[in-house]
Scaffold this active site. Structure first.
Site, short mmCIF file in Angstrom:
data_model
loop_
_atom_site.label_atom_id
_atom_site.label_comp_id
_atom_site.label_asym_id
_atom_site.label_seq_id
_atom_site.Cartn_x
_atom_site.Cartn_y
_atom_site.Cartn_z
N MET A 10 0.83 -1.21 0.00
CA MET A 10 0.00 0.00 0.00
C MET A 10 0.87 1.27 0.00
SD MET A 10 -2.67 -1.42 2.89
CE MET A 10 -1.37 -2.11 3.92
N GLN A 52 -10.86 3.25 0.29
CA GLN A 52 -10.57 4.58 0.81
C GLN A 52 -11.47 5.62 0.15
OE1 GLN A 52 -6.39 4.98 -0.06
NE2 GLN A 52 -5.75 4.08 1.89
N THR A 83 2.07 1.71 5.86
CA THR A 83 1.43 2.89 5.29
C THR A 83 0.90 3.71 6.44
OG1 THR A 83 -0.54 3.66 4.11
CG2 THR A 83 -0.61 1.43 4.94
N ASN A 84 0.92 5.03 6.29
CA ASN A 84 0.38 5.90 7.34
C ASN A 84 -1.15 5.87 7.35
OD1 ASN A 84 2.73 7.84 8.55
ND2 ASN A 84 3.17 7.31 6.43
N THR A 85 -1.76 6.01 6.19
CA THR A 85 -3.21 6.17 6.11
C THR A 85 -3.97 5.02 6.75
OG1 THR A 85 -3.10 7.52 4.09
CG2 THR A 85 -5.17 6.37 4.53
N CYS A 197 3.47 10.01 4.43
CA CYS A 197 3.03 8.97 3.51
C CYS A 197 4.30 8.21 3.17
CB CYS A 197 2.39 9.56 2.27
SG CYS A 197 2.00 8.32 1.01
N THR A 198 4.25 6.91 3.21
CA THR A 198 5.49 6.14 3.08
C THR A 198 6.12 6.26 1.70
OG1 THR A 198 4.14 4.16 2.67
CG2 THR A 198 4.98 4.49 4.91
N GLU A 199 5.40 6.84 0.73
CA GLU A 199 6.00 7.07 -0.59
C GLU A 199 6.72 8.41 -0.71
OE1 GLU A 199 3.27 3.87 -0.99
OE2 GLU A 199 2.79 5.90 -0.38
#
Length: 230
Positions: A10, A52, A83-85, A197-199
């Site tokens: 994710m 989401q 993932t943060n979300t 956000c991990t990206e």
């Protein structure tokens, strides 16, 4: 060494960074041929992203909770949501598992406290920036103020994440926009900026701005390694 259970995919772009950082950190800590003991459940991100968009958080929680239970059954000693979300559904995961869930916001706040930061700016998906599950936790549990960009900049940040970074696209124009937003938030009083956000860490790195950055992927992995070797 304890076994780290990862809820990934994710997106897979940032999950690959988790895998690399965890293994590099274990090698650095133990030397030789040591690597991390990892179990990974990688979901189809398109399914999660649709949930989401539709606000189907209960369904998303059930999916990830069942995946986390599978990791525990397979031998994971802890769980990380990569993932943060999706920490928005942490309760659904905790109710289905008994091993510790290492919360990414806790790792972020602890890193901020180590540096003496009192006000943090948060970049991430619109869900992470606008809902309270993440920034509220940092405020209430750690006493750190959290600010977010204005609506127009939040839209830019969110769209770049989903339209570019989650698809492996790295754009210089988007990096310039992120740096502009980061530096404006710093000028507005933020001591440091959370790459929430991990990206985002794939796009913006410390060499791109003088503003202190907290890369949530890096601090989350560091917390996992510390727990694995405790």
């Amino acid at each position: 060494m304890k076994t780290i259970g990862l809820l990934g995919g994710m997106s897979w772009e940032s999950t690959a960074t988790y895998y690399r950082l965890l293994n590099e950190s274990i090698k650095d800590a133990l030397g030789g041929l040591h690597s991390a003991k990892i179990l990974l459940h990688s979901v189809n991100f398109d399914e999660i992203a649709q949930m989401q968009r539709e606000g189907a958080w209960d369904a998303a929680g059930e999916m990830l909770g069942n995946a986390a239970a599978g990791l525990e059954a397979a031998g994971a000693d802890m769980t990380l949501i990569c993932t943060n979300t999706m920490h928005l559904v942490e309760d659904a995961i905790r109710t289905r598992t008994s091993v510790p869930l290492l919360h990414i916001a806790d790792a972020t706040a602890e890193a901020a406290l180590e540096h003496g930061y009192k006000t943090l700016a948060l970049l991430g998906s619109s869900f992470t920036m606008e809902q309270d599950f993440y920034k509220g936790r940092i405020v209430e549990k750690f006493g750190i103020e959290v600010v977010i960009p204005d609506e127009a900049d939040r839209t830019i940040i969110h769209d770049v994440i989903f339209d570019e970074l989650c698809k492996g696209v790295i754009s210089e124009a988007s990096r310039a926009e992120y740096v502009r937003i980061i530096e404006a938030l710093h000028k507005g009083g933020a001591d440091a900026v959370i790459l929430g956000c991990t990206e985002i860490g794939l796009l913006v790195k410390p060499g791109h701005t003088a503003v202190p950055l907290i890369d949530t992927t890096e601090v989350h992995c560091a917390a996992a390694v510390k727990a694995a070797l405790a």
